[in-house]
Each structure stands twice: as C-alpha cells, then as structure tokens.
Design a protein around this motif. Structure first.
Motif, short mmCIF file in Angstrom:
data_model
loop_
_atom_site.label_atom_id
_atom_site.label_comp_id
_atom_site.label_asym_id
_atom_site.label_seq_id
_atom_site.Cartn_x
_atom_site.Cartn_y
_atom_site.Cartn_z
N GLU A 1 0.83 -1.21 0.00
CA GLU A 1 0.00 0.00 0.00
C GLU A 1 0.87 1.26 0.00
O GLU A 1 0.56 2.24 -0.70
N ALA A 2 1.95 1.24 0.78
CA ALA A 2 2.84 2.39 0.83
C ALA A 2 3.51 2.63 -0.53
O ALA A 2 3.70 3.78 -0.95
N LEU A 3 3.86 1.55 -1.20
CA LEU A 3 4.48 1.68 -2.52
C LEU A 3 3.51 2.31 -3.51
O LEU A 3 3.89 3.21 -4.28
N ALA A 4 2.27 1.87 -3.49
CA ALA A 4 1.27 2.43 -4.40
C ALA A 4 1.02 3.91 -4.09
O ALA A 4 0.79 4.71 -5.01
N ARG A 5 1.10 4.27 -2.83
CA ARG A 5 0.83 5.66 -2.44
C ARG A 5 2.03 6.57 -2.67
O ARG A 5 1.89 7.68 -3.21
N ASP A 6 3.23 6.09 -2.29
CA ASP A 6 4.40 6.97 -2.28
C ASP A 6 5.22 6.91 -3.56
O ASP A 6 5.96 7.85 -3.86
N ASN A 7 5.12 5.81 -4.27
CA ASN A 7 5.90 5.68 -5.51
C ASN A 7 5.03 4.99 -6.56
O ASN A 7 5.28 3.84 -6.95
N PRO A 8 4.00 5.67 -7.04
CA PRO A 8 3.07 5.04 -7.98
C PRO A 8 3.74 4.60 -9.28
O PRO A 8 3.32 3.62 -9.89
N ALA A 9 4.81 5.30 -9.70
CA ALA A 9 5.49 4.91 -10.94
C ALA A 9 6.13 3.53 -10.78
O ALA A 9 6.01 2.67 -11.67
N LEU A 10 6.80 3.31 -9.66
CA LEU A 10 7.41 2.01 -9.42
C LEU A 10 6.34 0.94 -9.26
O LEU A 10 6.48 -0.19 -9.76
N PHE A 11 5.27 1.28 -8.55
CA PHE A 11 4.17 0.32 -8.37
C PHE A 11 3.60 -0.11 -9.72
O PHE A 11 3.37 -1.30 -9.95
N GLN A 12 3.41 0.84 -10.61
CA GLN A 12 2.89 0.52 -11.94
C GLN A 12 3.88 -0.29 -12.74
O GLN A 12 3.50 -1.23 -13.47
N GLU A 13 5.16 0.02 -12.60
CA GLU A 13 6.18 -0.74 -13.32
C GLU A 13 6.20 -2.20 -12.86
O GLU A 13 6.28 -3.13 -13.68
N LEU A 14 6.13 -2.39 -11.57
CA LEU A 14 6.10 -3.76 -11.03
C LEU A 14 4.83 -4.49 -11.48
O LEU A 14 4.88 -5.67 -11.86
N SER A 15 3.72 -3.81 -11.44
CA SER A 15 2.45 -4.43 -11.80
C SER A 15 2.39 -4.80 -13.27
O SER A 15 1.72 -5.77 -13.65
N ALA A 16 3.10 -4.04 -14.11
CA ALA A 16 3.04 -4.27 -15.55
C ALA A 16 4.10 -5.23 -16.06
O ALA A 16 4.02 -5.69 -17.21
N MET A 17 5.09 -5.55 -15.25
CA MET A 17 6.20 -6.36 -15.76
C MET A 17 5.75 -7.78 -16.08
O MET A 17 4.88 -8.35 -15.41
N LYS A 18 6.38 -8.35 -17.10
CA LYS A 18 6.10 -9.71 -17.53
C LYS A 18 7.39 -10.52 -17.50
O LYS A 18 8.46 -9.99 -17.84
N PRO A 19 7.33 -11.77 -17.14
CA PRO A 19 8.55 -12.58 -17.14
C PRO A 19 8.97 -12.93 -18.56
O PRO A 19 8.14 -13.13 -19.45
N ALA A 20 10.27 -12.99 -18.77
CA ALA A 20 10.82 -13.44 -20.05
C ALA A 20 11.04 -14.94 -19.98
O ALA A 20 11.19 -15.52 -18.90
N THR A 21 11.08 -15.57 -21.14
CA THR A 21 11.37 -17.00 -21.22
C THR A 21 12.84 -17.17 -21.59
O THR A 21 13.29 -16.68 -22.62
N THR A 22 13.57 -17.85 -20.74
CA THR A 22 14.99 -18.08 -21.01
C THR A 22 15.15 -19.17 -22.05
O THR A 22 14.22 -19.90 -22.37
N ARG A 23 16.37 -19.29 -22.57
CA ARG A 23 16.64 -20.36 -23.54
C ARG A 23 16.50 -21.73 -22.90
O ARG A 23 16.30 -22.73 -23.59
N GLY A 24 16.60 -21.77 -21.57
CA GLY A 24 16.39 -23.04 -20.88
C GLY A 24 14.93 -23.36 -20.65
O GLY A 24 14.61 -24.42 -20.11
N GLY A 25 14.03 -22.45 -21.06
CA GLY A 25 12.60 -22.71 -20.95
C GLY A 25 11.97 -22.23 -19.66
O GLY A 25 10.78 -22.47 -19.43
N HIS A 26 12.73 -21.54 -18.80
CA HIS A 26 12.18 -21.04 -17.54
C HIS A 26 11.70 -19.61 -17.71
O HIS A 26 12.21 -18.86 -18.55
#
Length: 293
Positions: free
Chosen positions: A71-96
């Motif tokens: 909650e503090a992150l969303a209130r005090d650093n909304p840009a970082l909160f949005q960046e974290l919320s929007a991030m997607k994992p990449a697929t490595t060459r090993g399939g992870h």
C-alpha cells in the motif's frame, strides 16, 4: 506412461548424482540459486544476490509488512508500483520464466513480491519466477518463506522458495529451512540440501543432512553428500564410509566428501589400494593421493 515418466525422472537424478561427483572432483560447489547454464541473465541486475538481508522488527508479522508495504508503494511511488504491476517474465533459452526488470532490485519491491506470491493468483511457473526474484530486492522476505512453503502446492515453487533461504541471515526462518529439508517432494529436498550447504549456519542442520544420506532418491542423496563435504561434517563420516563400501552410484562422491572432511584420514585408509582398483573410484583415489582438498 506413468512408469516411463518415473524412469526418465530416475535417469535425471542419476545424472545429477554423476554431476555431483564431478563437482566434488573439480573442487567446485553448485549454487542453490537457479542459474541457467545457457548463459541467461540470472537476476534483475548483473550483480549476484546478497548473502544477507535486513530483518523485520520484533513482533512484526510478515503479512502486515507485505500488505502495508504494498500500500505504501502504491501511495508513495506510484510509478514504481505501476512498473512492477506491468512487468512480464521473459522466457529463457532453458525454458524457464524469469523476471529481469531492474525495478525488482530495491527493497520496496520485496513486500510487493511477497504479497503477490501469497495471493497465489499466478500460474506456478510465474510464482517460481517471483520467488527467484526475492533475494535481489535485499528486503526482509525470509520471515515469510516458512508460511509460503506451507501453503504452496507446486514443488517447483517450493524448491525456489527453499533456494531463497541461501540469502537469509543466520538464525532467520530455521523452521522454513527444516520444512524444506523434510518436504515430501525429492526435488525440493535436494534444492534445500544444496541451499543449506551454502549457509553460514549450515552445520546446525547436520542431523537432517546426515539422515538425508539414507534417502533412497539419488537427487537428495547427492545433495546431502555435497553438503557433508562443503560443511565438513565430521558426524557424517560413518554414513559416508558406508556409502563408499556400498554398491550405489554415489561411492566416488562420498569418498571425496570424506577427503574434504578429513584429508589425512582419507589418505590413510587401509583399503585405499583396493578402492583404487575399482573403476568407479580410481579417479577419486587419484585425487586423494594427489593431496588436493
């Protein structure tokens, strides 16, 4: 079909046992962290994760910390909160799946990750990637790991959670470490054993490590042998000697672990000539006689 799957899994762990022998022979130690042999980036940053982290204050419940921190992150650093919320994992060459965002490499991301893991709203491969990212925050996540392990249905996620304890401060979450060492899934137990070998307080788990030498699955057994050698557990010498005198695939690794624990004792073995005549042990004996620890 199920029998064939078990056969392939057994073959995989047999291969891991051979790898553990080679690692001991080379004098190297496998990391508990999930490194990718294909050369993929291992973290949200190029630096290795910290070996220690800050801890929660006395009496602070991790659930309260995770929710209030989110909650503090969303209130005090909304840009970082949005960046974290929007991030997607990449697929490595090993399939992870792996999260590579630099936004994770800061303590404010720790409660966000823990809260998302606790919600278990993501598929297991995504939860595994979330768990893998925890140490790179340098936040006090370790107090949450025990409860996350207990509630997590996926062995792959539990294994990754166990690996995060490599970076927990000594004395933090000993119950979580013991829970991982007793996990019903052999892959989790093996990962936990490699993890405990990397901890500064790893020897305090010597009773569980020594008992793991008797486990029937090759993966945990190989990991336990590795931990005995790395931590130089004198108490494990009788069990390791029994493995050397046995008929399994771990004899060379057990012999090298004994050498690591007690080099002089290994070189003074009365049966060393007989062991040297065994093709499975000839290289291990040569290493012992060469004097390398």
């Amino acid at each position: 079909m199920f029998r064939g799957l078990l056969g392939r899994r057994g073959a995989l762990f047999a291969a891991l046992a051979v790898l553990a022998t080679a690692v001991l022979a080379a004098g190297c130690e496998p990391s508990a962290s999930g490194s990718d042999p294909a050369g993929e980036p291992e973290s949200p940053s190029s630096a290795a994760p910290p070996k220690a982290q800050v801890t929660l204050g006395p009496g602070v419940d991790w659930r309260t910390w995770a929710e209030s921190g989110r909650e503090a992150l969303a209130r005090d650093n909304p840009a970082l909160f949005q960046e974290l919320s929007a991030m997607k994992p990449a697929t490595t060459r090993g399939g992870h799946l792996r999260f590579l965002s630099t936004a994770l490499a800061r303590p404010e991301a720790a409660p966000w990750l823990v809260a998302r893991l606790a919600a278990r709203s993501d598929p297991a491969p995504v939860r595994r990637a979330l768990a893998e990212a925890l140490p790179f925050t340098k936040g006090p996540f370790a107090e949450a790991v025990g409860d996350l392990l207990a509630a997590e249905p996926s062995p792959e996620v539990r294994a990754e959670l166990a690996a995060t304890l490599e970076h927990a401060p000594p004395g933090i979450s000993p119950g979580a470490m013991r829970s991982a060492l007793l996990d019903p899934d052999e892959t989790v137990r093996a990962r936990a054993l490699y993890t405990v070998a990397s901890r500064s307080d790893g020897a305090s788990y010597s009773d569980m490590i020594t008992r793991a030498l008797g486990q029937p699955e090759p993966g945990p057994k190989a990991a336990a042998i590795h931990a005995c050698g790395v931590l130089r557990l004198t108490v494990a010498k009788p069990a390791l000697d029994a493995l050397v005198r046995g008929q399994g695939d771990h004899r060379a690794a057990a012999l090298l672990a004994l050498h690591r624990i007690d080099p002089e004792g290994a070189r003074a073995r009365s049966d060393l000539d007989a062991l040297a005549a065994d093709p499975a042990l000839v290289h291990a004996v040569a290493r012992i006689r060469g004097g390398a620890p």
